[in-house]
Design an enzyme around this catalytic site. Structure first.
Site, PDB file in Angstrom:
ATOM      1  N   ILE A 153      42.362  26.023  -3.997  1.00 28.57           N
ATOM      2  CA  ILE A 153      41.652  25.367  -5.094  1.00 28.57           C
ATOM      3  C   ILE A 153      40.162  25.355  -4.811  1.00 28.57           C
ATOM      4  CG2 ILE A 153      41.430  23.209  -6.392  1.00 28.57           C
ATOM      5  CD1 ILE A 153      44.278  22.552  -5.167  1.00 28.57           C
ATOM      6  N   CYS A 154      39.369  25.636  -5.839  1.00 29.07           N
ATOM      7  CA  CYS A 154      37.927  25.510  -5.701  1.00 29.07           C
ATOM      8  C   CYS A 154      37.476  24.263  -6.446  1.00 29.07           C
ATOM      9  CB  CYS A 154      37.223  26.743  -6.265  1.00 29.07           C
ATOM     10  SG  CYS A 154      35.434  26.630  -6.152  1.00 29.07           S
ATOM     11  N   LEU A 155      37.278  23.191  -5.702  1.00 28.87           N
ATOM     12  CA  LEU A 155      36.853  21.929  -6.315  1.00 28.87           C
ATOM     13  C   LEU A 155      35.898  21.246  -5.339  1.00 28.87           C
ATOM     14  CD1 LEU A 155      37.191  19.854  -8.627  1.00 28.87           C
ATOM     15  CD2 LEU A 155      39.080  18.860  -7.333  1.00 28.87           C
TER      16      LEU A 155
END
Lengths: 168, 480
Positions: free
Chosen positions: A99-101
């Site tokens: 995930i890119c957060l």
């Protein structure tokens, strides 16, 4: 004047990690948030399995997503490692579930907890950050062709039962 | 990671930029180090750019000491938090600690207003309250500095406190929007969550300003930061964030040294608690007592119970101890640059007048020394022990020990200006080669030559004769 050295600090650290996670588990059990579940995999609490429901009126409506969370010895001063276990078609998630957060990376804060992470992920489903996509095609389709996007979301999705059947 | 050889220049630049962003200069060493002479900073920059060399060379004259903070991305927050507790210790008032705890608790409202949940931040806050209470309790014992250093080197405690002061700063900024909005281009809430509350973000100017106003100013603690950079000038620029108050002559002040990306803590000599009067007192004591011996005063008799107390070697041992243990790390002695030269005169005093006496008494008095439990020895005999040469004497059965050796330190305390220290209280201190006896109490001490840490380590060798002079001798003596 003995300064606490590496091993001792780590031992103290993981004790407080367990305490903190215990407390979070209590909170989750006492005040469950609709659309979100989380439970530790085993007694040492360092790995959890969570689920989030796809938010209504998004391509993920009524889908359930399974995630794994891993807490290191420096939690809550470092973010947990969170992965989508359910295959998901989303601009900010790659095909291995990474995930890119920002809040799971450099914008993590010690006042975040499992609940806030899962709520953030839930809102990420409905509001992807298309300026830094991990899945470029998804980012493009989100803006241009929502019907095709929805088709690909459903094509990639597996229910928790299907996942369990596949041994994942 | 992909091979850099196949990257376009832009990608390569981006990757380098990423590496440089992720670079963390020094992540080893203690989270907060011991106080040390700031000459070390000047030495560190001795080969650096001339601007730095000039500025760091001017540093030790004004700021005698400094303390490192680990450069793990929290050092600024850590330095101010540490300085806050240390400044309170400096004021040394139990009430002040209580007032501060009450004030911090009252600031929970501020955190709640900023939208933080009490059950999330209370764990972090509790660590700060706990430390305040612990330090308040330490004022009587005087071990606060050690406790504070220990707490801040405990990862979990120090991170809790850092998180707590971050939340304080963040809430403070958000509660004073019209004051801080001018410095910030985005909205305050997201600025705070990304630049203040984020777990891995170093303190910025806004954070320093907010924290000093929220935490330090109301407590009457001053904060100044020296910026060591390439700007023109012969000294690092000083910026004062908070003015200290005067607590009966004590002025709590935090001084930080900022080098781009990193904070350390600085001290002026006057920031430190007044050092206890050091070594010259030893001289006076030894000197006076030599006169006492001739006059055979009762006090001299008490002192004579301390085996080896006045021997030449004894003081040599102390000399070594000062050098090895106290000067680099101890709190009391940090501010005394070189205790050694002041002590050395003792050696010239001690042996001179006594030597003839001991020579004349040695024959019949040797059993007394071989077994130091014989504290009943009349006052006229004590001089012998003073000049006992550091050789093992033949053992003779000792009389039963009527006075415990533990009394000896009491005698020291009463004797006057001899500053009490943990080393003096340890029975058998300086036992080294001077004292051929052993009791079970200090048998395991490293002052015992049988201990591997003793500088003059000598493994114990069994011999039928010596066997009786060891621990057992004490018990056997009663029967013999």
């Amino acid at each position: 004047m003995a300064l606490s050295t590496g091993p001792r600090t780590n031992a103290a650290g993981s004790a407080t990690v367990a305490q903190r996670l215990q407390k979070e588990l209590m909170d989750i059990m006492m005040k469950p948030t609709p659309g979100i579940t989380a439970f530790p995999d085993d007694e040492n609490m360092s790995r959890w399995t969570a689920t989030i429901d796809g938010p209504a009126s998004t391509p993920y409506d009524s889908l359930v997503f399974k995630l794994s969370m891993e807490f290191g010895s420096t939690y809550p001063y470092a973010p947990p490692k969170v992965l989508f276990k359910t295959p998901i078609y989303h601009p900010n998630v790659d095909f291995s579930g990474r995930i890119c957060l920002d809040i799971l990376k450099d914008k993590w804060s010690a006042v975040y907890n499992i609940g806030t992470v899962l709520l953030s992920l839930q809102s990420l489903l409905g509001e992807p950050n298309n300026s830094s996509p991990l899945n470029g095609q998804a980012a493009e389709l989100w803006d241009k062709d929502m019907d095709e996007f929805k088709r690909l979301v459903l094509a990639r999705h597996k229910t928790p039962e299907e996942l369990d059947g596949a041994g994942l | 990671m992909s091979d850099p050889a196949f990257l376009t220049p832009e990608e390569e630049f981006a990757q380098l930029q990423k590496l440089s962003n992720e670079y963390e200069p020094e992540t080893t060493g203690p989270l907060v180090g011991d106080r040390q002479s700031s000459a070390a900073i000047a030495i560190e920059y001795a080969n650096a750019d001339p601007v730095y060399r000039v500025k760091t060379a001017a540093l030790p004259a004004k700021y005698a000491f400094f303390r490192t903070c680990r450069g793990d991305g929290h050092c600024g927050w850590r330095a101010i938090a540490f300085g806050y507790f240390e400044a309170l210790l400096h004021v040394g008032d139990v009430t002040k600690f209580e007032v501060e705890e009450a004030r911090l608790i009252s600031m929970n409202n501020l955190l709640n207003l900023a939208g933080h949940h009490e059950d999330l931040y209370i764990d972090f806050a509790e660590e700060a309250y706990d430390l305040l209470r612990k330090l308040a309790g330490s004022l009587q014992v005087g071990n606060g500095a050690g406790l504070l250093l220990e707490a801040f080197n405990d990862y979990s405690i120090s991170m809790s406190i850092i998180t707590y002061v971050k939340l304080l700063a963040s809430s403070w900024i958000q509660s004073r929007a019209n004051e801080y909005q001018h410095y910030i281009s985005t909205d305050l809430k997201s600025y705070c969550s990304q630049n203040i509350e984020a777990a891995n973000c170093e303190i910025d100017d806004v954070g320093v300003a907010a924290l000093s106003t929220a935490l330090l100013k109301p407590a009457g603690i001053g904060l100044e930061i020296l910026y060591l950079d390439r700007s023109v000038g012969e000294e690092a620029n000083v910026h004062e964030f908070s003015q200290p108050m005067n607590f009966n002559g004590l002025i709590p002040m935090i001084r930080l040294l900022y080098r781009p990306g990193h904070y350390d803590i600085l001290y002026k000599a006057e920031d430190l608690p007044a050092p206890p009067q050091p070594a010259p007192i030893h001289v006076a004591l030894a000197y006076n007592n030599q006169h006492n011996f001739e006059a055979t005063t009762p006090d001299a008799n008490l002192l004579s119970m301390i085996p080896g107390m006045y021997s030449h070697n004894r003081f040599q041992d102390m000399d070594q101890s000062f050098g090895q243990r106290w000067s680099p790390t101890s709190y009391d002695f940090d501010s005394i640059p070189a205790p050694q030269p002041q002590i050395t005169p003792v050696q010239s005093y001690a042996p001179a007048p006594i030597a003839p006496v001991s020579a004349s008494h040695q024959d019949y008095m040797s059993p007394v020394h071989a077994s130091p439990m014989s504290h009943q020895s009349p006052a006229s005999h004590h001089s012998l022990q003073m000049e006992q040469p550091p050789v093992q004497l033949p053992f003779h059965p000792a009389p039963p020990p009527p006075v415990s050796i533990d009394r000896a330190p009491i005698a020291i305390e009463r004797e006057g200006p001899f500053r009490p220290s943990m080393y003096e209280f340890e029975p058998g201190y300086g036992a080294g080669e001077v004292m051929p006896f052993q009791t079970s109490q200090f048998r395991d001490s490293h002052y015992n030559t049988c201990h591997f840490r003793n500088p003059s380590f000598q493994p114990e060798e069994w011999s039928p004769h010596q066997y009786r002079t060891g621990n057992k001798g004490r018990h056997k003596s009663t029967s013999q």
